[in-house]
Design an enzyme around this catalytic site. Structure first.
Site, PDB file in Angstrom:
ATOM      1  N   ASP A   1       0.914   4.382   2.093  1.00  0.00           N
ATOM      2  CA  ASP A   1       1.131   5.303   3.904  1.00  0.00           C
ATOM      3  C   ASP A   1       1.478   6.830   3.741  1.00  0.00           C
ATOM      4  O   ASP A   1       2.119   7.053   3.319  1.00  0.00           O
ATOM      5  CB  ASP A   1       1.411   5.056   4.516  1.00  0.00           C
ATOM      6  CG  ASP A   1       1.669   3.216   4.414  1.00  0.00           C
ATOM      7  OD1 ASP A   1       0.561   2.980   4.833  1.00  0.00           O
ATOM      8  OD2 ASP A   1       2.443   2.678   4.141  1.00  0.00           O
TER       9      ASP A   1
ATOM     10  N   ASP B   1       1.036  -1.334   0.041  1.00  0.00           N
ATOM     11  CA  ASP B   1      -0.136   0.246  -0.320  1.00  0.00           C
ATOM     12  C   ASP B   1       0.671   1.435   0.493  1.00  0.00           C
ATOM     13  O   ASP B   1       1.784   0.984   0.066  1.00  0.00           O
ATOM     14  CB  ASP B   1      -0.541  -0.306   0.897  1.00  0.00           C
ATOM     15  CG  ASP B   1      -0.209   0.643   2.673  1.00  0.00           C
ATOM     16  OD1 ASP B   1       0.815   0.056   2.225  1.00  0.00           O
ATOM     17  OD2 ASP B   1      -0.891   0.264   3.620  1.00  0.00           O
TER      18      ASP B   1
ATOM     19  N   ASP C   1      -3.589   4.407   2.744  1.00  0.00           N
ATOM     20  CA  ASP C   1      -3.434   4.787   3.943  1.00  0.00           C
ATOM     21  C   ASP C   1      -3.228   6.403   3.831  1.00  0.00           C
ATOM     22  O   ASP C   1      -2.249   6.953   4.061  1.00  0.00           O
ATOM     23  CB  ASP C   1      -2.993   4.142   4.947  1.00  0.00           C
ATOM     24  CG  ASP C   1      -3.260   3.079   5.328  1.00  0.00           C
ATOM     25  OD1 ASP C   1      -4.236   2.687   4.261  1.00  0.00           O
ATOM     26  OD2 ASP C   1      -2.620   1.908   5.648  1.00  0.00           O
TER      27      ASP C   1
HETATM   28  N1  CTP Z   1       0.830   1.321  11.046  1.00  0.00           N
HETATM   29  C1  CTP Z   1       0.210   1.302  12.896  1.00  0.00           C
HETATM   30  N2  CTP Z   1      -1.267   1.212  12.576  1.00  0.00           N
HETATM   31  C2  CTP Z   1      -1.719   0.757  11.857  1.00  0.00           C
HETATM   32  C3  CTP Z   1      -1.478   0.136  10.814  1.00  0.00           C
HETATM   33  C4  CTP Z   1      -0.183   0.740  10.459  1.00  0.00           C
HETATM   34  O1  CTP Z   1       1.010   2.138  13.384  1.00  0.00           O
HETATM   35  N3  CTP Z   1      -2.867   0.616  12.277  1.00  0.00           N
HETATM   36  C5  CTP Z   1       2.499   1.028  10.754  1.00  0.00           C
HETATM   37  C6  CTP Z   1       2.869  -0.387  10.845  1.00  0.00           C
HETATM   38  O2  CTP Z   1       3.074  -0.476  12.430  1.00  0.00           O
HETATM   39  C7  CTP Z   1       4.143   0.594  10.031  1.00  0.00           C
HETATM   40  C8  CTP Z   1       3.303   1.348   9.098  1.00  0.00           C
HETATM   41  O3  CTP Z   1       2.351   1.951   9.826  1.00  0.00           O
HETATM   42  O4  CTP Z   1       5.117   0.603  10.838  1.00  0.00           O
HETATM   43  C9  CTP Z   1       2.781   1.036   7.898  1.00  0.00           C
HETATM   44  O5  CTP Z   1       2.223  -0.061   8.114  1.00  0.00           O
HETATM   45  P1  CTP Z   1       1.930  -0.996   6.503  1.00  0.00           P
HETATM   46  O6  CTP Z   1       1.539  -0.178   5.582  1.00  0.00           O
HETATM   47  O7  CTP Z   1       1.544  -2.048   7.596  1.00  0.00           O
HETATM   48  O8  CTP Z   1       3.774  -1.624   6.387  1.00  0.00           O
HETATM   49  P2  CTP Z   1       4.915  -0.926   6.020  1.00  0.00           P
HETATM   50  O9  CTP Z   1       5.884  -1.494   6.660  1.00  0.00           O
HETATM   51  O10 CTP Z   1       4.555  -0.001   4.854  1.00  0.00           O
HETATM   52  O11 CTP Z   1       4.207  -2.251   4.835  1.00  0.00           O
HETATM   53  P3  CTP Z   1       4.800  -2.205   2.548  1.00  0.00           P
HETATM   54  O12 CTP Z   1       5.549  -1.761   2.183  1.00  0.00           O
HETATM   55  O13 CTP Z   1       4.067  -4.177   3.087  1.00  0.00           O
HETATM   56  O14 CTP Z   1       3.204  -1.550   3.137  1.00  0.00           O
HETATM   57 MN    MN Z   2       2.246   0.796   4.115  1.00  0.00          MN
HETATM   58 MN    MN Z   3      -0.437   0.669   5.579  1.00  0.00          MN
END
Ligand code: CTP
Ligand code: MN
Ligand code: MN
Ligand code: MN
Length: 371
Positions: free
Chosen positions: A206, A204, A295
């Protein structure tokens, strides 16, 4: 104690936040195996095992050279008996039969397929699996009642399981920035999550959104999502309201991972640049856009450093930061603040560097937080 010529003594902290963990490392054959076992444990709702394997993999990621013999592991933290057995198997046989059996197992494959649907967690997948549902096709046939998120997950299953590229993340960043600035000039957008750690792809994208004059960010998110919706740029959105001000349990209950910022979990409809020139091509086989999970989190300016640290990850890095704070420093850290439990006071910070300093840790930049 005398050391033989080929023995390397490691001094490595047991907490991921004490180590530099680059994205590229020398031990992927071991970490891929350990992370598959971690994933399987997670899919079996075995949190202890999940974290144990993730920690073991993380230690190997931080090593400056490949592991060539079991002696190379001497003095390293977090390598339990089970993880060592897996490493030994790989060193001796080029692979681990436990890992291969797990990879081939019906339950692992089914749980991976089902939790790969946006909106489906381990609990739901487990229930469906017990009812004989093993993949997307079974789910569609079973005609179960799905919530709006899961319906979106089913509808865009292929797109949402395709990695998001850095270029796509940048394009979405420009769109979000345009929307935010149209509604609140002076607001600031930061790309966070895996892309901030230097990952080339992600599941995703963020973003954190803030405004230097605290309070100006209030009410912004619904307007931004409305702006995007009106331009046909969204396939799904769900806003979770801020609940921080009402939350009375923190810092009494700091263990909760979930922060309380106002946020939106969404699916963007991203126009593909190569498709634009083919608009006249009406073959209609594949759409000219791609569904991408995004997100967006709205952060009051005074909490920005904490939110940035909390949303940059990796998940294990975050987990160990909080564990370090609690166990080694008597402090409680989350994405909103840092609280000194003994002195009964909040510790302010306007940068991540200051938070690491409060915690008595050497600063680790985002691209070395790939624990
Ligand atoms: N996070 C959080 N609260 C959430 C979702 C995520 O604090 N409800 C934090 C996670 O702990 C992470 C960061 O936000 O440190 C990003 O989360 P995520 O998008 O799930 O993971 P990524 O590390 O960005 O991996 P990816 O590349 O798969 O998106
Ligand atoms: Mn992410
Ligand atoms: Mn995320
Ligand atoms: Mn074991």
């Amino acid at each position: 104690q005398r050391l033989t010529a080929c023995t390397v003594v490691h001094t490595m902290g047991a907490y991921a936040c004490q180590r530099k963990t680059p994205l590229e490392h020398h031990n992927t054959i071991f970490t891929d195996a350990l992370l598959l076992l971690a994933e399987n444990a997670e899919l079996c709702a075995n949190e202890g095992r999940n974290v144990a394997f993730k920690r073991a993999a993380s230690v190997l990621k931080a090593l400056p050279r490949p592991v060539r013999q079991m002696e190379d592991l001497q003095g390293l933290p977090c390598l339990g008996e089970h993880s060592q057995r897996v490493i030994k198997d790989i060193l001796e046989h080029g692979g681990s039969s436990e890992v291969e059996m797990t990879r081939q197992s019906e339950k692992y494959q089914a749980m991976k397929a089902l939790t790969g649907i946006f909106g489906v967690g381990v609990k739901t997948a487990e229930r469906w699996y017990r009812e004989g549902i093993q993949d997307l096709a079974d789910l569609v046939t079973a005609d179960l009642k799905l919530n709006r998120e899961q319906q979106t997950g089913v509808k865009y299953y292929d797109h949402l399981n395709m990695p998001v590229t850095e270029a796509e993340a940048r394009t979405i960043g420009q769109i979000v920035e345009k929307a935010v600035h149209a509604l609140l000039p002076g607001a600031e957008i930061t790309l966070t999550g895996g892309f901030r750690r230097g990952k080339k792809t992600g599941h995703d994208v963020d973003f954190l959104v803030t405004h230097p004059e605290e309070g100006r960010e209030e009410g912004l998110l619904p307007k931004v999502m409305g702006w995007l919706e009106a331009r046909d740029l969204l396939l799904y959105q769900k806003i979770n309201k801020n609940s921080y001000l009402e939350a009375k349990e923190w810092p009494a209950r700091p263990s909760s991972n979930m922060d309380r910022f106002e946020r939106c979990f969404s699916v963007f409809k991203l126009e593909c640049p190569w498709a634009a020139s083919e608009k006249s091509n009406q073959s209609g086989e594949s759409p000219s856009w791609k569904a991408v999970r995004v997100d967006i989190v709205v952060v009051p300016f005074s909490q920005l450093a904490f939110a940035l640290l909390g949303w940059t990850g990796s998940q294990l890095f975050e987990r160990d930061l909080r564990r370090w704070a609690a166990q080694e420093k008597g402090m409680s850290l989350n994405s909103h603040a840092l609280y000194d439990t003994k002195r009964k006071q909040y510790l302010r910070a306007s940068s991540e560097e200051e938070i690491f300093a409060h915690l008595g840790l050497e600063y680790i930049p985002p691209w070395e937080r790939n624990a």
